[in-house]
Design an enzyme around this catalytic site. Structure first.
Site, short mmCIF file in Angstrom:
data_model
loop_
_atom_site.label_atom_id
_atom_site.label_comp_id
_atom_site.label_asym_id
_atom_site.label_seq_id
_atom_site.Cartn_x
_atom_site.Cartn_y
_atom_site.Cartn_z
N VAL A 48 18.17 7.52 42.09
CA VAL A 48 17.19 8.11 41.75
C VAL A 48 16.88 9.18 42.11
O VAL A 48 16.95 10.38 41.58
CB VAL A 48 15.77 7.45 43.03
CG1 VAL A 48 14.92 8.83 42.49
CG2 VAL A 48 15.34 6.29 41.98
N GLU A 49 17.55 9.47 43.22
CA GLU A 49 17.45 11.33 43.37
C GLU A 49 18.90 12.35 43.10
O GLU A 49 18.41 13.55 42.65
CB GLU A 49 18.05 11.32 44.99
CG GLU A 49 16.96 11.38 46.13
CD GLU A 49 16.10 11.75 45.89
OE1 GLU A 49 16.17 13.36 46.07
OE2 GLU A 49 14.82 11.63 46.48
N THR A 50 19.90 11.31 42.71
CA THR A 50 20.87 12.27 41.75
C THR A 50 22.39 11.97 40.87
O THR A 50 22.68 12.45 40.90
CB THR A 50 21.91 13.29 43.20
OG1 THR A 50 22.42 11.57 43.64
CG2 THR A 50 21.67 13.96 43.89
#
Length: 264
Positions: A48-50
């Site tokens: 989700v983040e990167t």
């Protein structure tokens, strides 16, 4: 929710998560052993983040934090503290502070840690003497798992399950803000909220209402759901992480079974 979900729970991120798990299985297994956090949750956070490290941000962290610290009055005090933590961590790790890049807000590495989170939760998980959350997936995995452990993750306990509702008294119990679960499952059941999967009556839970494509969806979120919101204070974020993780685990399990059959 139905719009938000498709951003993160989609075939590309699911397959990327399976490949990340295959590539980093030993570190993920170690993180689960040390911190009690299952691989799919750690993988989903990084996804989700990167997108598994493919998009860690393009801004120089020093410049982003300096701009926000001195030209964004509303949150200047917060970002000055983050700038201080950034300078301290780059000195401790022997990093040129002009080199690291991250988000426009100064979040860094595969797991997008702010400098204060780096200082509190980053770990040298492979024992090489450095905490490298940019180029070392092992350190990033250990650090994300450590973050969860320190923020109340309970090993072996559920995250969330679907629920059905009846009557009207449940409306007052819908969690509108992100707070720790306060009601027992038994109390929620007495108010017309029925879990759609087995769960203990004494388990603490919160009732969540999400806007699905065909109307409202109801879920029970437990202490581990709340622990995900410590990473990002959003119910939608936490549910996306959970559901992406479930999809990754299912696909990974199937691919592992296929690999075992082919090589047996």
């Amino acid at each position: 929710w139905h719009d938000y979900r498709t951003i993160f729970v989609n075939p590309k991120r699911i397959q990327g998560g399976v490949e990340f798990w295959w590539a980093n299985g030993a570190a993920l297994a170690k993180a689960e052993q040390v911190y009690g956090v299952p691989p799919e949750i750690v993988v989903a956070i990084i996804g989700v983040e990167t997108q598994y490290g493919s998009n860690m941000g393009k801004y120089r962290v020093l410049e982003a934090l300096s701009t926000l610290a001195f030209d964004y009055p509303r949150r200047a005090a917060y970002f000055r503290k983050e700038l201080e933590n950034y300078l301290l961590l780059t000195r401790a790790e022997g990093i040129d502070p002009l080199v690291p890049r991250g988000s426009y807000a100064g979040a860094m590495g595969l797991g997008q840690f702010m400098p204060s989170s780096f200082q509190s939760f980053a770990v040298d998980f492979d024992g090489d003497g450095h905490r490298d959350l940019w180029r070392n997936p092992c350190d990033a995995i250990g650090s994300v798992a450590h973050h969860f452990q320190k923020n109340g993750w309970r090993s072996g306990q559920p995250v969330a399950i679907p629920a059905s509702v009846s009557g009207t008294t449940y409306l007052a119990l819908i969690s509108r803000q992100v707070n720790p679960p306060q009601s027992s499952v038994a109390r929620l059941q007495s108010q017309g909220i029925i879990p759609e999967a087995p769960v203990g009556d004494a388990q603490s839970a919160m009732l969540l209402e999400l806007q699905g494509r065909d109307g409202s969806e109801y879920w029970l979120g437990f202490d581990n759901f709340y622990a995900i919101t410590r990473y990002n204070r959003s119910v939608l974020y936490a549910m996306a992480v959970y559901q992406l993780g479930q999809e990754i685990r299912e696909r990974y399990t199937r691919s592992s079974a296929g690999f075992t059959l082919e090589h047996s």
